[in-house]
Design an enzyme around this catalytic site. Structure first.
Site, PDB file in Angstrom:
ATOM      1  N   ASN A 110     -19.786  -1.518  19.781  1.00  0.00           N
ATOM      2  CA  ASN A 110     -19.773  -3.136  20.896  1.00  0.00           C
ATOM      3  C   ASN A 110     -20.026  -3.679  22.677  1.00  0.00           C
ATOM      4  O   ASN A 110     -18.575  -3.334  22.764  1.00  0.00           O
ATOM      5  CB  ASN A 110     -19.050  -4.007  19.554  1.00  0.00           C
ATOM      6  CG  ASN A 110     -19.313  -5.484  19.957  1.00  0.00           C
ATOM      7  OD1 ASN A 110     -19.925  -5.764  20.855  1.00  0.00           O
ATOM      8  ND2 ASN A 110     -18.463  -7.009  19.447  1.00  0.00           N
ATOM      9  N   ARG A 163     -24.305  -3.158  17.953  1.00  0.00           N
ATOM     10  CA  ARG A 163     -24.204  -4.254  17.968  1.00  0.00           C
ATOM     11  C   ARG A 163     -25.331  -5.043  18.978  1.00  0.00           C
ATOM     12  O   ARG A 163     -25.230  -4.330  20.565  1.00  0.00           O
ATOM     13  CB  ARG A 163     -22.930  -4.634  18.056  1.00  0.00           C
ATOM     14  CG  ARG A 163     -23.127  -6.576  17.409  1.00  0.00           C
ATOM     15  CD  ARG A 163     -22.032  -6.980  18.435  1.00  0.00           C
ATOM     16  NE  ARG A 163     -21.854  -8.559  18.213  1.00  0.00           N
ATOM     17  CZ  ARG A 163     -20.983  -9.052  19.143  1.00  0.00           C
ATOM     18  NH1 ARG A 163     -20.423  -9.251  19.675  1.00  0.00           N
ATOM     19  NH2 ARG A 163     -21.665 -11.533  19.160  1.00  0.00           N
ATOM     20  N   HIS A 223     -23.851 -14.006  15.112  1.00  0.00           N
ATOM     21  CA  HIS A 223     -22.766 -13.879  14.345  1.00  0.00           C
ATOM     22  C   HIS A 223     -23.490 -12.984  12.841  1.00  0.00           C
ATOM     23  O   HIS A 223     -22.807 -13.299  11.157  1.00  0.00           O
ATOM     24  CB  HIS A 223     -22.021 -14.726  13.518  1.00  0.00           C
ATOM     25  CG  HIS A 223     -20.778 -15.422  14.657  1.00  0.00           C
ATOM     26  ND1 HIS A 223     -20.786 -16.509  15.008  1.00  0.00           N
ATOM     27  CD2 HIS A 223     -20.769 -14.907  16.054  1.00  0.00           C
ATOM     28  CE1 HIS A 223     -19.305 -16.803  16.398  1.00  0.00           C
ATOM     29  NE2 HIS A 223     -19.583 -15.417  16.332  1.00  0.00           N
ATOM     30  N   ARG A 246     -16.415 -23.442  23.502  1.00  0.00           N
ATOM     31  CA  ARG A 246     -17.675 -23.798  23.749  1.00  0.00           C
ATOM     32  C   ARG A 246     -17.713 -25.470  23.561  1.00  0.00           C
ATOM     33  O   ARG A 246     -17.062 -25.602  21.943  1.00  0.00           O
ATOM     34  CB  ARG A 246     -18.747 -23.078  23.553  1.00  0.00           C
ATOM     35  CG  ARG A 246     -19.246 -21.567  24.242  1.00  0.00           C
ATOM     36  CD  ARG A 246     -20.189 -20.819  23.135  1.00  0.00           C
ATOM     37  NE  ARG A 246     -19.249 -19.600  23.388  1.00  0.00           N
ATOM     38  CZ  ARG A 246     -19.762 -18.222  22.511  1.00  0.00           C
ATOM     39  NH1 ARG A 246     -20.442 -18.480  21.103  1.00  0.00           N
ATOM     40  NH2 ARG A 246     -19.669 -17.116  22.682  1.00  0.00           N
ATOM     41  N   GLU A 285     -17.194  -6.767  10.628  1.00  0.00           N
ATOM     42  CA  GLU A 285     -18.523  -6.630  11.742  1.00  0.00           C
ATOM     43  C   GLU A 285     -19.301  -5.605  11.107  1.00  0.00           C
ATOM     44  O   GLU A 285     -19.996  -4.611  11.697  1.00  0.00           O
ATOM     45  CB  GLU A 285     -18.665  -7.136  13.033  1.00  0.00           C
ATOM     46  CG  GLU A 285     -18.733  -8.831  12.221  1.00  0.00           C
ATOM     47  CD  GLU A 285     -18.907 -10.248  13.923  1.00  0.00           C
ATOM     48  OE1 GLU A 285     -17.666  -9.903  13.950  1.00  0.00           O
ATOM     49  OE2 GLU A 285     -19.423 -10.424  14.156  1.00  0.00           O
TER      50      GLU A 285
END
Ligand code: ADP
Length: 410
Positions: free
Chosen positions: A10, A94, A183, A244, A390
């Protein structure tokens, strides 16, 4: 002996996270992280899980992603798990943005690299780093299949009614403006695991997944297919997150430009890095926010307000996705906040009895790494906690593709 190991990478703009898994039993052989790539104080942390040895940590400048991957390869070699091993079947990467084209994991070739590059304008922070990671891994093991697993892929099943913004179609198409969602690897994994927890086939189950980490997103999954998700063109839309804002009236931006005299970059930074829980109360970690609330006093009230805004938004999405799905079998919490913050789960579900949703206080308080139900026995709709993974999902998807014998194809 056939190759059963998959290295998952990743690659972020200044970091590389990695895990080496053995897909014969899903076990983790090694995991680690290189941080602050390009700075003087780069750091590598390595956990040699297979050997059970001590974690290793080293500091010192790691100039770029190529140097970072080489350092990772060296660490793996020290455990006898080097990248030159014939037991390595593939490297799974990823990739954040796959646009509309990549609907499933894909073996990387030149055309795939070109398409990921073409998507840089819609993912300027992520896709360049992901590309660098792939190219560096290719250089290290040119003979090995490199598989790209896209964050957006799971959401490509969204109908146009959910994926399009109600703006001029020509303008939207010209600039590839639509809701892509992110996601996806987590939403796919967690919704499938939730079906397993209910003892039913994914095709028979409708699930609302709430991925609440530092970034946060909700999705509505109908029979294993995503029909709506809260992130959009970028990961800024939707839920209140650590830093965010999630949803705001787009006119806030014009207002800040015209009246606040802020630049595009300043507003970008404001909404992505200085908003959300951090902007509301000065903390983006839910643990700290709960500590402040539980501690009472003057420090508690901004934290309480941030918490309330976070929960209010979450409830709105649960209600919205309930309506989108019509029938819901489970609401599932995952990621750092979703897996660990019992007060968030309790507050998000409170008052939703009319929808068949409730949380059992005792079950909700249990801490565990296992997928588990937290709704009262016999509840019409299950409420569950399913830890996301993940890396495991990327490894599974990578391995499945290589096993299919498609590894040489585009
Ligand atoms: P990401 O992958 O998006 O960086 P994670 O899924 O790891 O994030 O979630 C990180 C967040 O989870 C932290 O910022 C913190 O708010 C929250 N978190 C982690 N542990 C706990 C806990 N025990 N209680 C409450 N919140 C937690």
């Amino acid at each position: 002996m056939s190759a059963t190991r998959v290295l998952v990478l990743n690659s972020g703009s200044s970091s590389v996270k990695y895990q080496l898994l053995d897909m014969s039993d899903g076990s983790r052989l090694a995991a680690g992280l290189v941080e602050r790539i390009g700075e003087e104080s780069s750091r590598l942390k390595h956990s040699p899980l297979a050997t059970g040895g001590e974690n290793r940590e080293s500091e010192g400048r790691i100039a770029d992603h190529e140097a970072a991957l080489k350092a990772v390869a060296e660490e793996l070699s020290r455990d006898g798990l080097g990248l030159d091993s014939p037991e390595l079947a593939a490297i799974g990467h990823r990739v954040v943005h796959g646009g509309r084209k990549f609907t499933r994991p894909t073996v990387v070739d030149d055309a795939v690299l070109a398409e990921i590059e073409r998507l840089i304008p819609v993912a300027p922070l992520h896709n360049p780093a992901n590309l660098t990671g792939i190219r560096t891994a290719q250089a290290l093991r040119p003979d090995l299949p490199q598989v790209a697993v896209f964050d957006t892929a799971f959401h490509t099943t969204m109908p146009e009614s959910a994926a399009r913004y109600a703006i001029d179609v020509k303008t939207a198409d010209e600039h590839r403006i639509r809701r892509y969602g992110f996601h996806g690897t987590s939403h796919a994994y967690v919704s499938r695991k939730a079906a397993e927890l209910l003892g039913r086939a994914p095709e028979d189950v409708n699930v609302i997944v709430l991925h609440l980490g530092n970034g946060a997103s909700a999705s509505a999954v109908e029979g294993g297919r995503c029909v709506d998700t809260s992130m959009g063109l970028t990961p800024l839309e939707g839920l209140v997150m650590g830093t965010r804002s999630g949803d705001v009236d787009p006119a806030v931006i014009f207002h800040l430009m015209r009246v606040g005299e802020m630049s595009t970059d300043e507003i970008d930074t404001l909404l992505n890095k200085k908003s959300g829980l951090l902007g509301l109360c000065g903390d983006n970690d839910m643990r700290e926010i709960r500590r402040r609330i539980d501690g009472g006093g003057a420090d508690a009230s901004p934290a309480q307000l941030a918490f309330d805004i976070y929960i209010h938004r979450l409830k709105k999405y649960i209600g919205a996705y309930y309506a989108v799905l019509g029938r819901v079998d489970a609401v599932v919490f995952t990621a750092g906040v979703g897996e660990n913050a019992a007060p968030v789960r309790e507050a998000a579900i409170a008052g939703l009895d009319a929808l068949g949703l409730a949380v059992d206080g005792g079950l909700n308080a249990v801490r565990s790494d296992a997928p588990r139900l937290i709704s009262p026995e016999g509840a019409r709709v299950a409420v569950a906690v399913v830890p996301t993974d993940e890396e495991l999902e990327i490894a599974h998807q990578t391995y499945a593709l290589v096993q299919d014998g498609n590894a040489g194809a585009a």
